[in-house]
Design a protein around this motif. Sequence first.
Motif: not given
Length: 69
Positions: A55-69
């Motif tokens: 879903x976040x990648x649909x923005x066209x921006x680079x996305x990296x998952x950092x984990x749960x908080x």
Amino acid sequence: MTKHEFEVAMTCEGCSGAITRILNKLGDEVKFEIDLPKRLVWIESEKEMDILMETLKKSGLEVKYNGTK
């Protein structure tokens, strides 16, 4: 609910606005916070991390998952 942290290559209010519009489409069961200066997005949801990432990648921006908080 699980809180996931993503690093998103946002550079301006337009970027964070795009992320807000995209995440709002997921419905009321998704809560999120955006920290534009730190380029972080926290999403609280029962949805799978892969779905949130796509879903976040649909923005066209680079996305990296950092984990749960």
